[in-house]
Scaffold this motif. Structure first.
Motif, PDB file in Angstrom:
ATOM      1  N   ARG A 167       0.821  -1.213   0.000  1.00  0.00           N
ATOM      2  CA  ARG A 167       0.000   0.000   0.000  1.00  0.00           C
ATOM      3  C   ARG A 167       0.852   1.258   0.000  1.00  0.00           C
ATOM      4  O   ARG A 167       1.995   1.254   0.444  1.00  0.00           O
ATOM      5  CB  ARG A 167      -0.895   0.036   1.253  1.00  0.00           C
ATOM      6  CG  ARG A 167      -1.738  -1.194   1.455  1.00  0.00           C
ATOM      7  CD  ARG A 167      -2.409  -1.134   2.813  1.00  0.00           C
ATOM      8  NE  ARG A 167      -3.089  -2.382   3.158  1.00  0.00           N
ATOM      9  CZ  ARG A 167      -3.501  -2.692   4.369  1.00  0.00           C
ATOM     10  NH1 ARG A 167      -3.300  -1.851   5.367  1.00  0.00           N
ATOM     11  NH2 ARG A 167      -4.111  -3.838   4.598  1.00  0.00           N
ATOM     12  N   LEU A 168       0.236   2.333  -0.465  1.00  0.00           N
ATOM     13  CA  LEU A 168       0.804   3.652  -0.307  1.00  0.00           C
ATOM     14  C   LEU A 168       0.424   4.154   1.083  1.00  0.00           C
ATOM     15  O   LEU A 168      -0.752   4.219   1.432  1.00  0.00           O
ATOM     16  CB  LEU A 168       0.250   4.604  -1.366  1.00  0.00           C
ATOM     17  CG  LEU A 168       0.564   6.097  -1.206  1.00  0.00           C
ATOM     18  CD1 LEU A 168       2.066   6.339  -1.227  1.00  0.00           C
ATOM     19  CD2 LEU A 168      -0.129   6.899  -2.283  1.00  0.00           C
ATOM     20  N   VAL A 169       1.414   4.470   1.891  1.00  0.00           N
ATOM     21  CA  VAL A 169       1.177   4.925   3.262  1.00  0.00           C
ATOM     22  C   VAL A 169       1.252   6.442   3.294  1.00  0.00           C
ATOM     23  O   VAL A 169       2.289   7.018   2.950  1.00  0.00           O
ATOM     24  CB  VAL A 169       2.219   4.325   4.227  1.00  0.00           C
ATOM     25  CG1 VAL A 169       2.044   4.902   5.624  1.00  0.00           C
ATOM     26  CG2 VAL A 169       2.097   2.808   4.265  1.00  0.00           C
ATOM     27  N   TYR A 216       5.433  12.160  -3.880  1.00  0.00           N
ATOM     28  CA  TYR A 216       5.429  13.592  -3.581  1.00  0.00           C
ATOM     29  C   TYR A 216       4.049  14.076  -3.133  1.00  0.00           C
ATOM     30  O   TYR A 216       3.043  13.868  -3.812  1.00  0.00           O
ATOM     31  CB  TYR A 216       5.886  14.390  -4.798  1.00  0.00           C
ATOM     32  CG  TYR A 216       5.959  15.879  -4.537  1.00  0.00           C
ATOM     33  CD1 TYR A 216       6.994  16.419  -3.778  1.00  0.00           C
ATOM     34  CD2 TYR A 216       4.968  16.735  -5.027  1.00  0.00           C
ATOM     35  CE1 TYR A 216       7.065  17.782  -3.523  1.00  0.00           C
ATOM     36  CE2 TYR A 216       5.026  18.098  -4.770  1.00  0.00           C
ATOM     37  CZ  TYR A 216       6.082  18.616  -4.017  1.00  0.00           C
ATOM     38  OH  TYR A 216       6.136  19.960  -3.757  1.00  0.00           O
ATOM     39  N   GLY A 217       4.028  14.731  -1.976  1.00  0.00           N
ATOM     40  CA  GLY A 217       2.818  15.342  -1.463  1.00  0.00           C
ATOM     41  C   GLY A 217       1.849  14.377  -0.814  1.00  0.00           C
ATOM     42  O   GLY A 217       0.819  14.791  -0.287  1.00  0.00           O
TER      43      GLY A 217
END
Length: 225
Positions: A167-169, A216-217
């Motif tokens: 997953r993107l954390v 990013y962000g």
């Protein structure tokens, strides 16, 4: 790993808190139904220790709400109500375990470890990804059999990223999980950047076959290279 204790008896709450903090868990507490309801609605936990009898509500209702929200936090019911009906009802509602009071704190710790290991790491004692091996029991990290020394927060960040490796954390989720709910008082995420920077350097210096990719962000994602 992040634990929530829902318990209205002050001395019991303090004993559980001290025991789990000694094991270097991030621990949050709630002494009543209303506070617990707010916390489980806003934050995610690896394990929730849930008392059934609360001054302003029934703990089983919290369990029901948790499951209705689709959350998969591990739940151990910790209660003096040791009737078979209560135990069956709690397990049927989705609790993972039931620990009747009184109990030894060593048993509590063992139950928590079992829940976390089963839910986050498929029941394995050691966590392996690429050439990285983690022993949660000793909180040690080895890369190519060589130990890499991490500070407490570097270790917690790495373990959380590995437990969410597909997953993107987000930065917010990482901060809440590793630093607890008082993170709401922070003005920025600079302290996260510092830990990530140091952790990346240690992984690179040890020629780890994993890397922490910055989105990013948004946050971070673990990659096997």
């Amino acid at each position: 790993m992040k634990i929530l204790i829902i318990e209205d008896e002050p001395q019991m709450l303090e004993n559980m808190l001290q025991t789990l903090e000694r094991e270097q868990y991030v621990v949050e507490t709630a002494a009543d139904y209303a506070t617990a309801n707010t916390k489980i609605g806003v934050y995610d936990y690896d394990c929730i220790l849930l008392d059934i009898t609360l001054p302003d509500g029934n703990g089983l209702e919290l369990l029901k709400q948790l499951k209705q929200q689709g959350k998969d936090d591990g739940v151990i019911i910790v209660s003096a109500k040791d009737s078979l009906d209560d135990r069956i009802k709690g397990l049927n509602l989705g609790a993972d375990d039931y620990l009747p009071k009184p109990f030894h704190m060593a048993e509590l710790h063992a139950r928590v470890k079992a829940i976390v290991r089963r839910r986050n790491f498929e029941g394995n004692k050691f966590i392996e990804i690429g050439n990285v091996c983690i022993d949660p029991e000793s909180r040690s990290v080895h890369i190519n059999t060589n130990e890499v020394v991490l500070n407490r927060k570097e270790y917690d960040v790495l373990l959380y990223l590995i437990s969410n490796k597909t997953r993107l954390v987000t930065k917010t989720a990482l901060a809440e999980h590793v630093w607890g709910d008082h993170i709401d008082q922070a003005d920025s995420f600079d302290f996260i950047y510092s830990q990530i920077k140091n952790l990346r350097k240690k992984l690179t210096d040890a020629t780890a076959s994993i890397e922490i990719e910055a989105i990013y962000g948004v946050g971070y994602k673990l990659q096997v290279i």
